[in-house]
Scaffold this motif. Structure first.
Motif, PDB file in Angstrom:
ATOM      1  N   ARG A 107       8.923 -27.607  -6.186  1.00  0.00           N
ATOM      2  CA  ARG A 107       9.121 -27.109  -4.812  1.00  0.00           C
ATOM      3  C   ARG A 107       9.430 -28.262  -3.866  1.00  0.00           C
ATOM      4  O   ARG A 107      10.197 -28.113  -2.913  1.00  0.00           O
ATOM      5  N   GLN A 108       8.827 -29.416  -4.124  1.00  0.00           N
ATOM      6  CA  GLN A 108       9.072 -30.592  -3.294  1.00  0.00           C
ATOM      7  C   GLN A 108      10.433 -31.212  -3.601  1.00  0.00           C
ATOM      8  O   GLN A 108      11.141 -31.674  -2.700  1.00  0.00           O
ATOM      9  N   VAL A 109      10.804 -31.191  -4.878  1.00  0.00           N
ATOM     10  CA  VAL A 109      12.065 -31.809  -5.306  1.00  0.00           C
ATOM     11  C   VAL A 109      13.271 -30.965  -4.897  1.00  0.00           C
ATOM     12  O   VAL A 109      14.345 -31.486  -4.608  1.00  0.00           O
ATOM     13  N   ALA A 110      13.087 -29.643  -4.851  1.00  0.00           N
ATOM     14  CA  ALA A 110      14.201 -28.737  -4.529  1.00  0.00           C
ATOM     15  C   ALA A 110      14.843 -29.108  -3.203  1.00  0.00           C
ATOM     16  O   ALA A 110      14.174 -29.236  -2.178  1.00  0.00           O
ATOM     17  N   GLY A 111      16.143 -29.304  -3.226  1.00  0.00           N
ATOM     18  CA  GLY A 111      16.880 -29.647  -2.014  1.00  0.00           C
ATOM     19  C   GLY A 111      16.788 -31.100  -1.618  1.00  0.00           C
ATOM     20  O   GLY A 111      17.386 -31.498  -0.607  1.00  0.00           O
ATOM     21  N   ALA A 193      20.290 -27.863 -17.425  1.00  0.00           N
ATOM     22  CA  ALA A 193      21.375 -27.684 -16.460  1.00  0.00           C
ATOM     23  C   ALA A 193      21.020 -26.597 -15.461  1.00  0.00           C
ATOM     24  O   ALA A 193      21.340 -26.706 -14.263  1.00  0.00           O
ATOM     25  N   GLU A 194      20.353 -25.549 -15.923  1.00  0.00           N
ATOM     26  CA  GLU A 194      19.936 -24.465 -15.031  1.00  0.00           C
ATOM     27  C   GLU A 194      18.946 -24.979 -13.991  1.00  0.00           C
ATOM     28  O   GLU A 194      19.003 -24.601 -12.805  1.00  0.00           O
ATOM     29  N   ALA A 205      10.932 -22.150  -5.683  1.00  0.00           N
ATOM     30  CA  ALA A 205      10.175 -21.150  -6.437  1.00  0.00           C
ATOM     31  C   ALA A 205      10.836 -20.888  -7.795  1.00  0.00           C
ATOM     32  O   ALA A 205      10.159 -20.802  -8.829  1.00  0.00           O
ATOM     33  N   GLY A 206      12.159 -20.766  -7.788  1.00  0.00           N
ATOM     34  CA  GLY A 206      12.876 -20.536  -9.034  1.00  0.00           C
ATOM     35  C   GLY A 206      12.773 -21.719  -9.972  1.00  0.00           C
ATOM     36  O   GLY A 206      12.619 -21.550 -11.195  1.00  0.00           O
ATOM     37  N   ALA A 207      12.846 -22.934  -9.416  1.00  0.00           N
ATOM     38  CA  ALA A 207      12.751 -24.143 -10.232  1.00  0.00           C
ATOM     39  C   ALA A 207      11.360 -24.281 -10.840  1.00  0.00           C
ATOM     40  O   ALA A 207      11.214 -24.669 -12.004  1.00  0.00           O
ATOM     41  N   ARG A 213       8.369 -21.942 -17.665  1.00  0.00           N
ATOM     42  CA  ARG A 213       8.903 -21.322 -18.881  1.00  0.00           C
ATOM     43  C   ARG A 213       9.362 -22.381 -19.871  1.00  0.00           C
ATOM     44  O   ARG A 213       9.131 -22.270 -21.086  1.00  0.00           O
ATOM     45  N   HIS A 214       9.997 -23.411 -19.346  1.00  0.00           N
ATOM     46  CA  HIS A 214      10.511 -24.488 -20.186  1.00  0.00           C
ATOM     47  C   HIS A 214       9.376 -25.202 -20.919  1.00  0.00           C
ATOM     48  O   HIS A 214       9.439 -25.408 -22.138  1.00  0.00           O
ATOM     49  N   ILE A 215       8.333 -25.581 -20.196  1.00  0.00           N
ATOM     50  CA  ILE A 215       7.197 -26.270 -20.807  1.00  0.00           C
ATOM     51  C   ILE A 215       6.464 -25.331 -21.770  1.00  0.00           C
ATOM     52  O   ILE A 215       5.896 -25.763 -22.771  1.00  0.00           O
ATOM     53  N   GLY A 216       6.524 -24.043 -21.496  1.00  0.00           N
ATOM     54  CA  GLY A 216       5.878 -23.065 -22.358  1.00  0.00           C
ATOM     55  C   GLY A 216       6.429 -23.058 -23.774  1.00  0.00           C
ATOM     56  O   GLY A 216       5.764 -22.593 -24.707  1.00  0.00           O
ATOM     57  N   HIS A 217       7.639 -23.598 -23.958  1.00  0.00           N
ATOM     58  CA  HIS A 217       8.218 -23.666 -25.302  1.00  0.00           C
ATOM     59  C   HIS A 217       7.428 -24.602 -26.209  1.00  0.00           C
ATOM     60  O   HIS A 217       7.578 -24.549 -27.433  1.00  0.00           O
ATOM     61  N   ILE A 218       6.603 -25.485 -25.601  1.00  0.00           N
ATOM     62  CA  ILE A 218       5.814 -26.435 -26.398  1.00  0.00           C
ATOM     63  C   ILE A 218       4.953 -25.696 -27.420  1.00  0.00           C
ATOM     64  O   ILE A 218       4.896 -26.055 -28.594  1.00  0.00           O
ATOM     65  N   GLY A 219       4.279 -24.657 -26.957  1.00  0.00           N
ATOM     66  CA  GLY A 219       3.438 -23.881 -27.857  1.00  0.00           C
ATOM     67  C   GLY A 219       4.169 -22.716 -28.478  1.00  0.00           C
ATOM     68  O   GLY A 219       3.563 -21.917 -29.198  1.00  0.00           O
ATOM     69  N   GLY A 220       5.476 -22.616 -28.201  1.00  0.00           N
ATOM     70  CA  GLY A 220       6.276 -21.508 -28.709  1.00  0.00           C
ATOM     71  C   GLY A 220       7.335 -21.975 -29.677  1.00  0.00           C
ATOM     72  O   GLY A 220       7.035 -22.571 -30.706  1.00  0.00           O
ATOM     73  N   VAL A 221       8.610 -21.716 -29.329  1.00  0.00           N
ATOM     74  CA  VAL A 221       9.701 -21.965 -30.275  1.00  0.00           C
ATOM     75  C   VAL A 221       9.835 -23.434 -30.668  1.00  0.00           C
ATOM     76  O   VAL A 221      10.250 -23.737 -31.789  1.00  0.00           O
ATOM     77  N   TRP A 222       9.488 -24.374 -29.766  1.00  0.00           N
ATOM     78  CA  TRP A 222       9.595 -25.784 -30.128  1.00  0.00           C
ATOM     79  C   TRP A 222       8.567 -26.171 -31.183  1.00  0.00           C
ATOM     80  O   TRP A 222       8.687 -27.218 -31.815  1.00  0.00           O
ATOM     81  N   SER A 223       7.549 -25.333 -31.363  1.00  0.00           N
ATOM     82  CA  SER A 223       6.537 -25.591 -32.381  1.00  0.00           C
ATOM     83  C   SER A 223       6.616 -24.588 -33.519  1.00  0.00           C
ATOM     84  O   SER A 223       5.673 -24.431 -34.300  1.00  0.00           O
ATOM     85  N   GLY A 224       7.739 -23.875 -33.593  1.00  0.00           N
ATOM     86  CA  GLY A 224       7.941 -22.946 -34.683  1.00  0.00           C
ATOM     87  C   GLY A 224       7.226 -21.622 -34.530  1.00  0.00           C
ATOM     88  O   GLY A 224       7.020 -20.897 -35.503  1.00  0.00           O
TER      89      GLY A 224
END
Length: 235
Positions: A107-111, A193-194, A205-207, A213-224
């Motif tokens: 939120r701070q980085v946006a813009g 890129a998104e 808010a979107g970022a 969601r991106h970090i959530g891949h750690i315990g998901g698809v990135w870990s099989g």
């Protein structure tokens, strides 16, 4: 094509003699472990690795001892080093902490990204996709780390950057190799890129939501492991 260790053939061929040899070997070995190309339980030996890298045993042994201190390897008497396993609980805890540290600052980085930063981040996002598509995990992980730390640099909190860098070094993403083979890695790689698009648009808010969601891949698809589908998440 793979070498005798099951890693990409010639994976140590691009070591730069002008850089610290131990650090380069450590970086390549950690990437092979993080991505799952060197699976948990696999036994690695100094002489065999030295042969793969085309170097003496000393920098390889030093790199492996460093990785053992980081918890990536476990010494086995008279045999070498075994790749350690990270539990599901450990991954979930790492994921939770990284979400707390990395998502809110969006939120701070946006813009607030400079034109120079946007150009650099887009180049890194492209590099992540290209490396992931080709299964070059050393480059993939290096570009991925550089991307995330550069985003956080805009916020100016050096302690935060140090903490995130350390947490990333502890994270295992053992499903990357499989995802690369199936082509499914691209969907998560394209999220970089998104994220840049959302930050440029000032959508904090979107970022933040995308970063979670991106970090959530750690315990998901990135870990099989399977993850809920987008439809299921929005239901």
């Amino acid at each position: 094509m793979t070498g005798v260790l099951g890693a990409p053939e010639g994976f140590g061929a691009d070591l730069a003699p002008t850089q610290n040899m131990r650090e380069q070997i450590e970086s390549q070995l950690s990437a092979l472990i993080v991505s799952g190309e060197f699976a948990p339980g696999r036994v690695l030996t100094v002489p065999t690795l030295a042969g793969e890298f085309g170097v003496s045993a000393t920098p390889v042994r030093e790199a492996m001892l460093t990785l053992a201190r980081r918890g990536f390897l476990k010494p086995i008497r008279n045999r070498g080093f075994a790749v350690t396993e990270v539990s599901e609980d450990d991954l979930n805890e790492l994921c939770e902490v990284r979400m707390l540290l990395e998502a809110p600052p969006m939120r701070q980085v946006a813009g607030a990204l400079s034109e120079e930063s946007v150009t650099s981040l887009r180049a890194l996002a492209d590099e992540i996709v290209d490396a992931g598509r080709a299964g070059r995990f050393v480059e993939f992980l290096a570009a991925d780390t550089a991307f995330h730390l550069q985003v956080l640099e805009t916020g100016g909190n050096r302690k935060l950057i140090e903490l995130v860098r350390e947490l990333r070094q502890q994270t295992r993403l053992v499903g990357l190799a499989h995802l690369s083979e199936t082509g499914a890695l691209m969907s998560t790689a394209l999220e970089h890129a998104e994220l840049v698009d959302l930050l440029v648009a000032g959508d904090g808010a979107g970022a933040e939501a995308l970063m979670r969601r991106h970090i959530g891949h750690i315990g998901g698809v990135w870990s099989g492991r399977d993850e809920p589908s987008t439809e299921a998440e929005s239901a």
